[in-house]
Design a protein around this motif. Structure first.
Motif, short mmCIF file in Angstrom:
data_model
loop_
_atom_site.label_atom_id
_atom_site.label_comp_id
_atom_site.label_asym_id
_atom_site.label_seq_id
_atom_site.Cartn_x
_atom_site.Cartn_y
_atom_site.Cartn_z
N MET A 36 0.82 -1.22 0.00
CA MET A 36 0.00 0.00 0.00
C MET A 36 0.84 1.26 0.00
SD MET A 36 -2.94 -0.83 -0.46
CE MET A 36 -3.46 0.86 -0.34
N TYR A 71 5.44 -8.92 1.71
CA TYR A 71 4.99 -10.27 1.34
C TYR A 71 6.09 -11.02 0.62
CZ TYR A 71 1.31 -6.91 1.94
OH TYR A 71 0.57 -5.86 2.42
N GLY A 126 -5.94 -5.08 11.57
CA GLY A 126 -4.89 -4.56 10.71
C GLY A 126 -3.63 -5.37 10.85
N GLN A 127 -2.80 -5.29 9.83
CA GLN A 127 -1.49 -5.92 9.93
C GLN A 127 -0.44 -4.82 9.90
OE1 GLN A 127 -0.83 -9.50 7.69
NE2 GLN A 127 -2.93 -10.16 7.97
N CYS A 128 -0.02 -4.42 8.69
CA CYS A 128 0.98 -3.36 8.64
C CYS A 128 0.41 -2.02 9.05
CB CYS A 128 1.60 -3.25 7.25
SG CYS A 128 0.56 -2.43 6.03
N GLY A 129 -0.88 -1.82 8.81
CA GLY A 129 -1.54 -0.61 9.25
C GLY A 129 -1.40 0.58 8.31
N TYR A 130 -0.70 0.41 7.22
CA TYR A 130 -0.48 1.56 6.32
C TYR A 130 -1.81 2.11 5.80
CZ TYR A 130 2.42 4.43 3.26
OH TYR A 130 3.05 5.49 2.66
N CYS A 180 -6.59 -2.48 0.89
CA CYS A 180 -5.74 -3.03 1.95
C CYS A 180 -5.05 -4.25 1.36
CB CYS A 180 -6.56 -3.44 3.16
SG CYS A 180 -5.59 -4.38 4.37
N ARG A 181 -3.73 -4.22 1.28
CA ARG A 181 -3.01 -5.31 0.65
C ARG A 181 -2.76 -6.47 1.60
NH1 ARG A 181 -2.60 -8.08 -3.82
NH2 ARG A 181 -0.51 -8.26 -4.71
N CYS A 182 -2.76 -6.21 2.89
CA CYS A 182 -2.47 -7.27 3.86
C CYS A 182 -3.66 -8.22 4.04
CB CYS A 182 -2.10 -6.69 5.21
SG CYS A 182 -0.56 -5.76 5.19
N ALA A 233 -6.59 -7.46 5.67
CA ALA A 233 -7.19 -7.31 7.01
C ALA A 233 -8.68 -6.94 6.92
CB ALA A 233 -6.41 -6.26 7.79
S1 FES Z 1 -3.06 -3.61 7.01
FE1 FES Z 1 -1.43 -3.57 5.56
S2 FES Z 1 -2.37 -2.63 3.88
FE2 FES Z 1 -4.00 -2.82 5.25
#
Ligand code: FES
Ligand code: FES
Lengths: 697, 158
Positions: free
Chosen positions: A298, A350, B98-102, B135-137, B139
């Protein structure tokens, strides 16, 4: 301790390398990067158990070549297996040493002592001693292996907090957010292909004259600028980009599969069954293919770099600060200890994304303005164009059946390499490293070896109890740069194998669960499949003409977590995945909520690959510039997901994010196959491809 | 040509002197030091930069600074006030959404603008509203759970 040490303990053998007293608690260090997967939360829980303290009394520092243990690269779902084991051993050793000291002071057996909330108890009575205070009195500069006696641990499902989440929600924790005194802003001009060249006579004076530009930096085919503000950097970059013409672009077709097929590289046999393969024709002979995939984080890749009198400091979201440091030292011709790389959080990671490359880019720009920190955030277009791609590949699966079970298999994988990380096979593998004058070479990469789970051939060995021939053709001369993306070759290989298995079972009128169980000896795989059938009971049997379900099964890398996934799909104007069930055996579960989060994330990303993603190419150039060119799954397209974890406290913990990728993709493909009666061979699975498959059949 | 633009951010009056065409995102991050609002693409494709301007969720990466003169801007920083956390922030922490939270601050702002409208919402409506935020992670499921919790807390869940 197991006979083989976790790698971290070889390079950081002492207790004090990992844990030191800090006020009324401890400061622990890990060489494992927090990449948004909650690994530090899991590490803190491990340390808290061993030290008998609440997590709140611990602080944790991540990878930093100036301070932390060298644990190599945080990748391949090994964080918990290796990094967790190392930290567990080290904190356990600290506890053992402190209790021995307490025993001496109290004149009692250490075995009579317990630790609760950091306080030392003797036969249940508070002794007035605490672990953090004792730790200041014992020598922690002793080998971990001489003292470690890990407690093992109970499962505390309530404790799920990730200490770093608040900052990620409302704060500024990312490398993109660093703003030290004297900060300048970098931008780079990304070549359309690594083979492209800048014109020899390129006048940089007009660029240098743009408002706010401090320096234009050219070194060979590397080109960038440094500006006073981020806005000035953007406008100067856009102005020059429109005037810049690259040369020497290789002429190739935009379809990688024609090149993979045409390649004369040898198909190498990796595993050959003793009794050979049956001489009869296989009942299934199918080739599945996937396009190039983008990491597409992102936030674009970013780094900050600063040159000082004593060398270079780089803030990076790399997965491996030590390998990155060593590779940069070779490019910049500096001793390793003249470079310090400090891990700083970045957007979700990833696999091997642009983090390493952008770090060298930033270092090259910052060299032009000594003393100033330079922050470089790639543009979205640069991110799509230049970050390493997940490999396009083709996997051919041939299967033989006998009396309703699988009797033999042949799996043939054709793929470019899956790992070009800095340090792979002793090479530098930094993009700009190959572009600068007299740069370090960027030679064709080998595949990952079997003892690292293979790259192209990952999971090419079917999980079923049948002899299998596994072979791989590594095509290492394509013009597109590929490297590790979550699950590596495992996603397509599992997709292809499970698609073939489903086709074989359907041909004999066998049930997807019973049919697989008949060919499965691995007891943990059987348990996973039974569990999946149980949690999928509300979906199984509800199929309609436009609604169907399918399953996929694999053991990640054939040696790690087992995962079974069931996906329900609906076919209307488009294909939609509506409900997903996953059963996963990931060994000991240290952080159940974190594991679930990882599994859900892995499934959603795999569904996105399976339904939508393909990197558009224009010859050797990646033609994606914005999200419009590379759509991913959106909120309204995400299914409802339920996960069952099979907890095995007696077994080592395995990572789980990557384990579900192949099974989830296969489950979708098999749901389609069961609906239309023929397999889908090409990813992504779109409505057009489904219609084409039906009309061909 | 630089201009001085006055507006409020999270209830506080601010002034930024810059080219009036400067994207609001850049003014927030680089001039005002409010960095929870994030750069993802710069072309309205991802939602990482979403803020609330006079009650409406907007992409700050393309919104000229001059357009917010005199307006009320809200960012994710404003969810953690001195009087405690906004229900959305509490719910995201509770769900570990969330993971990375970006992506999260942008999602929080899009969700807040929706819930603040006071119309009853269900999960499907929230998901649809969030389609411009990526959101790429992966979540998504937890993010939706958390937003629905906050909606219940705020009395706008159906
Ligand atoms: S939590 Fe990583 S892009 Fe949404
Ligand atoms: S940064 Fe504004 S939408 Fe992506």
């Amino acid at each position: 301790m197991s006979a083989k040490l976790p790698p971290g303990l070889e390079t950081a053998p002492l207790v004090s390398d990992w844990v030191r007293p800090d006020g009324d608690g401890f400061a622990v260090r890990t060489g494992r990067a927090e990449l948004g997967q909650g690994v530090q939360a899991a590490m803190l829980r491990i340390a808290a158990w061993e030290l008998g303290l609440p997590v709140e009394r611990l602080t944790i520092t991540g990878p930093d070549t100036g301070a932390s243990p060298n644990e190599g690269v945080t990748a391949g779902s090994l964080s918990m297996t290796q990094g967790g084991a190392a930290l567990r051993a080290a904190t356990s050793a600290a506890r053992v040493l402190c209790l021995a000291e307490a025993g001496r002071q109290l004149n009692t057996e250490a075995g009579r002592l317990a630790v609760i909330d950091g306080a030392v108890l003797e036969a249940g009575v508070d002794t007035g001693l605490t672990l953090p205070v004792l730790a200041t009195r014992v020598d922690l500069d002793v080998p971990v292996v001489d003292h470690a006696a890990p407690l093992g641990q109970p499962l505390d499902a309530d404790d799920t907090s990730r200490h770093d989440l608040r900052a990620r929600l409302t704060g500024a924790p990312f490398v993109h957010d660093l703003s030290p005194e004297g900060l300048l802003h970098g931008r780079v001009f990304a070549p359309p292909s690594m083979a492209a060249r800048l014109p020899d006579a390129l006048d940089l004076a007009p660029l240098e004259a743009r408002p706010g530009v401090v320096a234009a930096v050219r070194d060979g085919n590397f080109l960038g600028l440094v500006a006073e503000t981020s806005a000035a950097a953007d406008s100067a970059a856009a102005w020059f980009e429109a005037r810049l013409e690259w040369e020497g672009l290789p002429i190739v077709p935009s379809d990688p599969h024609s090149l993979l097929e045409a390649s004369t590289a040898e198909m190498e046999q990796l595993e050959v069954p003793e009794a050979g393969l049956p001489s009869s024709e296989p009942v299934i002979d199918i080739t599945c293919r996937r396009p190039f995939l983008s990491h597409a984080p992102m936030g674009p890749s970013a780094a900050m770099a600063q040159w000082g009198d004593d060398g270079l400091t780089v803030w990076s979201h790399s997965q491996g600060v030590y390998p990155l440091r060593d590779a940069m030292a070779r490019v910049l011709d500096l001793p390793q200890d003249a470079i310090r790389v400090i891990h700083t959080p970045g957007p979700g990671c990833y696999g091997h994304n642009g983090a390493d490359d952008v770090a060298l880019d930033a270092a090259l720009l910052a060299r032009a303005v000594p003393g100033h920190p330079v922050r470089l955030v790639w543009s979205r277009a640069t991110e799509f164009r230049t970050a390493p791609l997940g490999a396009a590949m083709a996997t051919r699966v041939r299967l033989w059946m006998e009396d309703g079970h699988l009797s033999a298999a042949r799996v043939s994988v054709t793929s470019p390499p899956h790992s070009t990380r800095p340090g792979t096979a002793g090479h530098v593998y930094l993009r700009a490293g190959a572009m600068i004058e007299g740069g370090t070479p960027f030679p064709p990469a080998p595949d990952l070896p079997a003892n690292r789970g293979n790259g192209a051939a990952r999971n090419a060995r079917p999980i079923y109890a049948a002899p299998a021939l596994v072979e791989r053709k590594l095509v290492d001369d394509l013009p597109w740069r590929t490297s590790a993306l979550r699950a590596l070759g495992g996603q397509l290989n599992v997709f292809a194998i499970e698609t073939g298995v489903e086709a074989a079972l359907m041909a004999e009128g066998l049930d997807p669960f019973d049919g697989r169980l008949a060919s499965l000896e691995d007891t943990r795989a059987r348990t996973v499949l039974e569990k999946l059938r149980e949690i999928g009971a509300d979906i199984i049997g509800t199929e309609e003409p436009d609604r169907s379900w399918g399953i996929g099964l694999a053991r990640y890398k054939n040696v790690a977590a087992w995962a079974g996934v069931l996906a329900e799909i609906e076919l209307g104007d488009d294909i939609r995945v509506t409900r997903v069930r996953a059963a996963v055996d990931t060994g000991e579960v240290i952080h159940p909520d974190g594991a679930r989060n990882q599994i859900e994330g892995g499934i959603i990303q795999a569904l996105s690959w399976t339904l939508k993603e393909a990197v558009p190419l224009d010859g050797a150039r990646v033609a994606a510039e914005s999200w419009e060119d590379y759509p991913i799954l959106r909120f309204s397209e995400v299914p409802q997901i339920e996960t069952a974890l099979i907890h095995r406290p007696e077994d080592p913990p395995y990572g789980c994010a990557e384990a579900v990728a192949g099974p989830a993709s296969a489950a979708v493909g098999n749901a389609v196959q069961r609906m239309i009666g023929v397999p889908i061979r090409d990813l992504p699975i779109t409505r057009e491809r489904i219609i084409a498959a039906v009309s061909e059949a | 040509m630089a201009d001085t633009v006055a507006f409020t951010v999270n209830g506080k009056a601010v002034e930024v002197t810059a080219d009036p065409g400067l994207p609001l995102l850049s003014a927030l991050r680089e001039d005002l030091g409010l960095k929870s609002t994030r750069f993802g693409c710069g072309s309205e494709g991802c939602g990482a930069c979403t803020v609330i301007v006079d009650g409406t969720a907007r992409f700050s990466c393309t919104l000229p600074l001059a357009d917010v003169a005199g307006q009320e801007v809200r960012t994710a920083e404003g969810l953690a006030g001195p009087d405690g956390d906004h229900p959305l922030l509490t719910a995201f922490l509770d769900h570990q959404a969330g993971q990375c939270g970006y992506c999260l601050p942008g999602i929080l702002m899009r969700a807040r603008a929706l819930l603040d409208r006071g119309e009853p919402v269900d999960r499907a409506r929230v998901a649809q509203e969030l389609d411009g935020n990526l959101c790429r992670c992966g979540a998504h499921a937890r993010i939706l759970d958390a937003i629905m919790d906050a909606a219940r807390e705020m009395g706008v869940a159906t």
